[in-house]
Design an enzyme around this catalytic site. Sequence first.
Site, PDB file in Angstrom:
ATOM      1  N   CYS A   9       0.821  -1.205   0.000  1.00 49.88           N
ATOM      2  CA  CYS A   9       0.000   0.000   0.000  1.00 49.88           C
ATOM      3  C   CYS A   9       0.859   1.262   0.000  1.00 49.88           C
ATOM      4  O   CYS A   9       0.388   2.333  -0.327  1.00 49.88           O
ATOM      5  CB  CYS A   9      -0.965   0.011   1.178  1.00 49.88           C
ATOM      6  SG  CYS A   9      -0.161  -0.337   2.731  1.00 49.88           S
ATOM      7  N   HIS A  58      19.067   0.065  -1.206  1.00 43.69           N
ATOM      8  CA  HIS A  58      17.665   0.406  -1.047  1.00 43.69           C
ATOM      9  C   HIS A  58      16.835  -0.822  -0.673  1.00 43.69           C
ATOM     10  O   HIS A  58      16.018  -0.781   0.245  1.00 43.69           O
ATOM     11  CB  HIS A  58      17.128   1.030  -2.335  1.00 43.69           C
ATOM     12  CG  HIS A  58      15.685   1.405  -2.249  1.00 43.69           C
ATOM     13  ND1 HIS A  58      15.262   2.629  -1.779  1.00 43.69           N
ATOM     14  CD2 HIS A  58      14.561   0.719  -2.550  1.00 43.69           C
ATOM     15  CE1 HIS A  58      13.938   2.679  -1.803  1.00 43.69           C
ATOM     16  NE2 HIS A  58      13.488   1.531  -2.259  1.00 43.69           N
TER      17      HIS A  58
END
Lengths: 422, 262
Positions: free
Chosen positions: A49, A98
């Site tokens: 989300c 990352h």
Amino acid sequence: MAIALVGLNHTTAPVAVRERLAFSDAALADALTTFRTPEVEELVILSTCNRVEFYMQGRDVAACNADCESFLAAYHALAQEDFAPCLYYLSDLEAVRHLFRVAASLDSMVLGEPQILGQVKSAYYAARDAGRTGTIFHHLFERAFNVAKAARSETGISDHAVSVSYAAVQLARKIFEDLRRHTVMVLGAGETSELAARHFVRQGVGDVFVANRTMARAEKLAQSLSAKAILWDDFPEHLAQTDIVVSSTSAPNLVITPGMVQEAMRTRRGRAMFFIDIAVPRDIDPAVNTLENVFLYDIDGLENVVAANRREREQEALAAEDLVWREVRHFRQWLATRDVVPTIVALRQQAEATRLRELDKALAKLGPHDERQRRVIEALTVAITSKFLHAPTVHLKRCASAGQAQNEAQLIRNLFDLDPAP
Amino acid sequence: MNSLLFHIVLLAYLLASLTFWFHLGLRRRWIYQLASGLLAGGFVLQTVLLGYRLWTQTFLSWDHVYAYLGLLSWAIIAVYLITVWRYPIDALGAFIVPLAFLATAVSGVPEIIPTTLPAAFRNLWLGTHIFMALLGYAALTLMFCAGVMYLMQENQLKSKRPGALYYRLPSLSLLDDLNGRALILGFPLLTQGIVTGSVWAKYLHGSYLHWSLTSLPLLLAWLMYALLLAGRFALGWRGKKAAFAAVGGFVVVLVSYFVHAL
């Protein structure tokens, strides 16, 4: 061989854009099979989300990025300009770092949240089951899961409670150490009381009493908590046996006075008491906090604890970032070693081929010879080639651990003509 | 005797203290392990040093306060190591090791000329008396530290604004428990110290009640312990009162020792 990352998250894109680019589980499986270009060799798609990220392995980063963007536009029927400004592009070690940070929940909206690791795992397994991953991503994601686990167990990023109910339990632990031997009394049977009480029960507290002006509601809550309900008028007497009081009644005036608490403390011979007042207007007289060995926290106090916890997590995040960097360095070394292994193999193969050729020629020229002579000559050839290969092999391995392998490997391939033109 | 070994021990304790403080601040596992290693190393060396001195009997006259401080610092570290084995409190080292360091440092201050002890002093009663009394003092030091930590944590919790110490100090109940345990274990030790001291005094001076350098503060310390025990079990002193009492008792004994030594 390069790693490319294209993505957006809650800091770069508003929810309106994120929801249009997200992939449901079914869409994910579909995308993993339909997104095929010659540029992208390995692929993992992460869609939650708060972020959508494409991890790709291929030869040309720019080409992978371009293919990814056009795929996103086509799949979601959007114009590229609509979402391009929200995208970030990372490559190679930056992309690796990352991924590690994301898995360790360092990039999440709530630092230290536990869900993201499971989400990254699902994304990886989905890609693997669709046959889109190879050795590099297998190793990369395995290391990512390791970093995430280490960050959780070796640093405190997931330690400190960031909700009011958990903060109350944490405070109780700082007062009482072992909650199992202590008693909680719940005043008021509303939703807030229930929530706080449930947290204590879940943390293994000993006995629980529930008191409410309406006995029926008290009994109902008590039943769901496996607790005992007591009459509202009886609760002051029970105070002496209670260590922790959670109060959230809808009473407009004070329910617990310093006098009541003093009386209870006398009976308890000074054993500590912890009062949690989550009612507005407050149930418990603030003067209660001045009594010795009594601790009273209202909503503001609990919010202070939550804020302090958040700051603690951020401190711990620094340690987690160190872990991530260490892991990135290890991954770089692994990649570099992968680079040199084919070169070392090719070099040895070429040496061996030459050795066998020249050995046959020499033996043919020698004429009749016995087994012993043959063995001596063979040993000679092996000794020469292995001693000759020793230095370049060691050098390549050393360069691999120092991260300088690619150039050196290429140089050796050139010097020894390991990739002859067809 | 300020030999090289003594200085190494002193340095080890100093570094251990600083490292424990670092750990209190940064809370990384490796810092704690480093501090523990330094402490353990220093302790082993100090055991060797004291053992050597005892063996060669080159100790100072037993009347010398500074000798006791050296032994006391050893006893404090010994008590700490036992405590931390049962109560794994990370913060404890930062409070108690500096005290041991100070005791060691002060014990090395005077220029000491080694003398051989007169026969009267080489007595098992004396040795036991000193050993017991010192362990009792070490327990008192532990109570002091537990008391200080309790008061700090209590302050944090009462203020309703938890600061850095809130996270680094253990729970109040654990600290109070430690306080109580140290009291229960320290009191018999100190009592034994007084009993054996009296026996030795009789042996040396013919009377059980010879007031020498160390007996007055020892008696005072015993009285403080008795008071704390009575307070805890008869009067229900727990938590904050007990912590205050432990801190106060320690200060009283410390001051009495210095006053007496002057």
